[in-house]
Design a protein around this motif. Structure first.
Motif, short mmCIF file in Angstrom:
data_model
loop_
_atom_site.label_atom_id
_atom_site.label_comp_id
_atom_site.label_asym_id
_atom_site.label_seq_id
_atom_site.Cartn_x
_atom_site.Cartn_y
_atom_site.Cartn_z
N ILE A 94 34.21 28.73 44.67
CA ILE A 94 33.51 29.96 45.04
C ILE A 94 32.45 30.57 43.91
CG2 ILE A 94 34.07 32.61 45.53
CD1 ILE A 94 35.53 30.40 47.25
N THR A 95 31.37 30.50 44.46
CA THR A 95 30.31 30.84 43.42
C THR A 95 29.72 32.28 43.57
OG1 THR A 95 28.68 29.74 45.01
CG2 THR A 95 29.41 28.23 43.31
N LEU A 96 29.06 32.49 42.47
CA LEU A 96 28.58 33.90 42.53
C LEU A 96 27.72 34.37 43.92
CD1 LEU A 96 26.87 34.15 38.98
CD2 LEU A 96 29.20 34.90 39.55
N ASN A 97 27.24 33.38 44.56
CA ASN A 97 26.34 33.73 45.82
C ASN A 97 27.28 33.98 46.92
OD1 ASN A 97 26.83 31.17 46.65
ND2 ASN A 97 25.12 30.46 45.69
N PHE A 98 28.79 33.95 46.62
CA PHE A 98 29.40 34.07 47.78
C PHE A 98 29.71 35.67 47.74
CE2 PHE A 98 30.70 30.08 47.80
CZ PHE A 98 31.79 29.84 48.73
N TYR A 99 29.36 36.56 46.93
CA TYR A 99 29.29 37.96 46.73
C TYR A 99 28.24 38.67 46.32
CZ TYR A 99 34.35 36.47 46.62
OH TYR A 99 35.50 36.04 46.70
N PRO A 100 27.12 38.64 47.34
CA PRO A 100 25.75 39.32 47.14
C PRO A 100 25.91 40.76 46.53
CG PRO A 100 25.99 38.60 49.37
CD PRO A 100 27.17 38.64 48.66
N ASP A 101 26.82 41.40 46.68
CA ASP A 101 26.87 42.70 46.13
C ASP A 101 26.90 42.70 44.48
OD1 ASP A 101 26.90 44.63 48.10
OD2 ASP A 101 28.95 44.13 48.59
N PHE A 102 27.69 41.45 44.10
CA PHE A 102 27.61 41.21 42.74
C PHE A 102 26.45 40.82 41.99
CE2 PHE A 102 30.12 38.62 39.21
CZ PHE A 102 29.64 39.59 38.28
N ILE A 103 25.88 39.89 42.49
CA ILE A 103 24.48 39.60 42.24
C ILE A 103 23.32 40.73 42.08
CG2 ILE A 103 22.53 38.31 42.84
CD1 ILE A 103 24.33 35.90 44.21
N CYS A 104 23.45 41.57 43.03
CA CYS A 104 22.51 42.66 43.19
C CYS A 104 23.12 43.58 42.11
CB CYS A 104 22.71 43.63 44.59
SG CYS A 104 21.92 42.52 45.98
N GLY A 105 24.38 43.82 41.74
CA GLY A 105 24.71 44.76 40.55
C GLY A 105 24.28 44.17 39.25
N LEU A 106 24.26 42.78 39.09
CA LEU A 106 23.72 42.14 37.87
C LEU A 106 22.07 42.41 37.89
CD1 LEU A 106 25.55 38.54 38.20
CD2 LEU A 106 25.72 40.05 36.34
N ALA A 107 21.60 42.29 39.05
CA ALA A 107 20.18 42.78 38.96
C ALA A 107 19.73 44.06 38.70
CB ALA A 107 19.54 42.34 40.25
N LYS A 108 20.57 44.95 39.11
CA LYS A 108 20.33 46.36 38.84
C LYS A 108 20.52 46.96 37.35
CE LYS A 108 21.59 47.92 43.39
NZ LYS A 108 22.76 48.56 44.36
N VAL A 109 21.61 46.11 36.71
CA VAL A 109 21.74 46.24 35.01
C VAL A 109 20.33 45.83 34.51
CG1 VAL A 109 22.93 45.37 33.36
CG2 VAL A 109 24.09 46.29 35.12
#
Length: 465
Positions: free
Chosen positions: A41-56
């Motif tokens: 289960i990699t980070l790209n399974f959860y797009p919201d998490f990737i977007c949260g990282l980018a917003k930070v």
């Protein structure tokens, strides 16, 4: 140093590695890929998490630019790269396993490297030419994994929670629609699996809707804790390597980027090692799962049979139920939601144990907590969508069965208590049970009430409120 065709050389503390030319991630992401082949289960399974990282990362770039730490061109390139990621670009380059050692450092470096390389490309430079935009020096400026990672988690979970609440609302609408459809269907209510007093089938479905509505309020309240962040605390909350003005600036930009009222924790050292918000939110997810499972248990009971069970409702047939028993159809949709609930309950235990395992100034177990919470959200969303569309909306009532159960039940004697007294009603119930008689017939036979009065007392309007 030899460089294979189609690859670029990158270096870090431990040495050099070849990275594919087309990869926006870099050497530290590659090491994590090799080290943490754990769950799949990699980070790209959860797009919201990737977007949260980018917003930070965008908020950090804006704050660092305000303080003179980043030039205009680097800030602009980083912000554009982050905006693109939020819109869904480059998610296939987030390849680190969600469960990882290092307290999230691999995740933080994955976003740092992807943003840096996309920023380089925007600036007209080659991927990996970090002298112009460096993952650590520029994208991670004034940050540590220990403040950027948990802040991204909180932002992502607020976004994910909004989608979860929407799914709950849709399911509530399904139950309310059935409550309206079944509002005149009289049935027996049951306590301890025994006949109790009459009610309507519509009231049962209305209660399901009300139960879920309560969980919306609980999830909203739990998610409010995610507004408090520790950005600017860097490694352990002391703010080492960050301008003292940075923490206030980055929180302002975070609020703008996320459109939320983000605020800074009073004690950044405490906030850096505390995972209480995750524990509370996971608990709220568990509560939702428990209620969904109870509802599904009820649906399975009410539809049981069809000949040798309660058979008060019909669930829509979704597939043949047996490889050996012809004609059998199982309640497969409620069954799968039950299993989702069990998984969410287990995930909550994982979160609890991981939170307890924190030591001193950091809880290194956050990755498994994050994976568990995101998994719970996603399977709950899918489960509720499936339950509503493929089960609830197709339920029909066996009105005759429901009404016959009321007529033949000894439970209706409770309605006679105010008129005949508890002792007489107890005697009637006992006689009806021992002789397989109807309470209705016994009352008339003993001339305890007139037929008109009895029918008035036992009418649905007088027994159901």
């Amino acid at each position: 140093m030899y460089q294979a065709r189609g690859q670029r050389q990158e270096h870090d503390l431990l040495g050099h590695k070849s990275v594919p030319d087309t990869a926006y991630y870099g050497i530290q992401t590659l090491r994590a890929l090799e080290n943490f082949d754990i769950s799949g289960i990699t980070l790209n399974f959860y797009p919201d998490f990737i977007c949260g990282l980018a917003k930070v990362k965008k908020a950090a770039a804006l704050a660092n630019h305000d303080l003179g730490n980043l030039s205009d061109d680097i800030k602009n390139a980083i912000c554009q790269a982050c905006d693109e990621i939020v819109l869904g670009s480059l998610h296939n380059h987030f390849i680190v396993d969600m469960i990882q050692g290092g307290a999230g450092t691999s995740t933080n470096m994955n976003i740092n490297e992807v943003v840096a390389n996309r920023a380089l490309e925007i600036m007209g430079k080659a991927l990996g030419d970090y002298q112009y935009c460096h993952p650590n020096n520029h994208v991670n400026c004034s940050q540590s994994t220990n403040d950027a990672y948990p802040t991204a988690i909180k932002i992502a979970l607020m976004d994910a929670n909004d989608k979860l609440l929407s799914e709950i609302g849709t399911l509530i609408d399904c139950f309310n629609a059935k409550a309206k459809e079944f509002h005149t269907v009289l049935k027996m209510g049951r306590t301890q699996l025994q006949d109790a007093v009459p009610m309507t089938l519509g009231q049962s479905f209305k209660a399901f809707a009300s139960s879920l509505k309560n969980e919306i309020a609980r999830l909203k309240n739990s998610s409010k804790q995610f507004l408090e962040v520790n950005m600017g605390g860097t490694a352990i909350g002391t703010g080492l390597n960050a301008d003292p003005k940075y923490r206030e600036r980055v929180v302002v930009h975070l609020g703008t980027v996320t459109h939320r009222e983000i605020f800074l924790a009073d004690d950044l050292i405490e906030a850096t090692h505390d995972t209480g918000a995750l524990v509370m939110y996971s608990s709220a997810l568990k509560q939702l799962a428990v209620k969904l499972s109870k509802i599904c248990n009820d649906l399975r009971l009410l539809s049981s049979g069809p000949r040798a069970g309660l058979n008060e409702i019909n669930l829509p047939p979704m597939q043949p139920g047996s490889s050996i028993m012809p004609g059998k159809v199982n309640p497969v949709i409620p069954e799968v939601v039950n299993q989702i609930a069990f998984k969410v309950i287990g995930n909550d235990l994982t979160v609890t144990l991981a939170a307890e395992a924190g030591q001193l100034e950091l809880n290194v177990m956050e990755p498994v907590m994050v994976e568990s919470v995101f998994e719970s959200i996603e399977i709950l969303k899918s489960g509720m969508s499936t339950l509503g569309k493929r089960c609830i909306m197709g339920i029909s009532a066996n009105k005759r069965v429901c009404e016959d159960n009321v007529k033949n039940s000894i439970g209706i004697v409770t309605a006679l208590n105010p008129h005949l007294g508890y002792e007489m009603c107890t005697a009637l119930a006992k006689e009806a049970l021992e002789n397989n008689r109807s309470v209705y017939d016994l009352v008339l036979e003993k001339q305890l009430m007139s037929k008109a009065k009895l029918e008035e007392v036992l009418s649905p309007d007088n027994m159901v409120y």
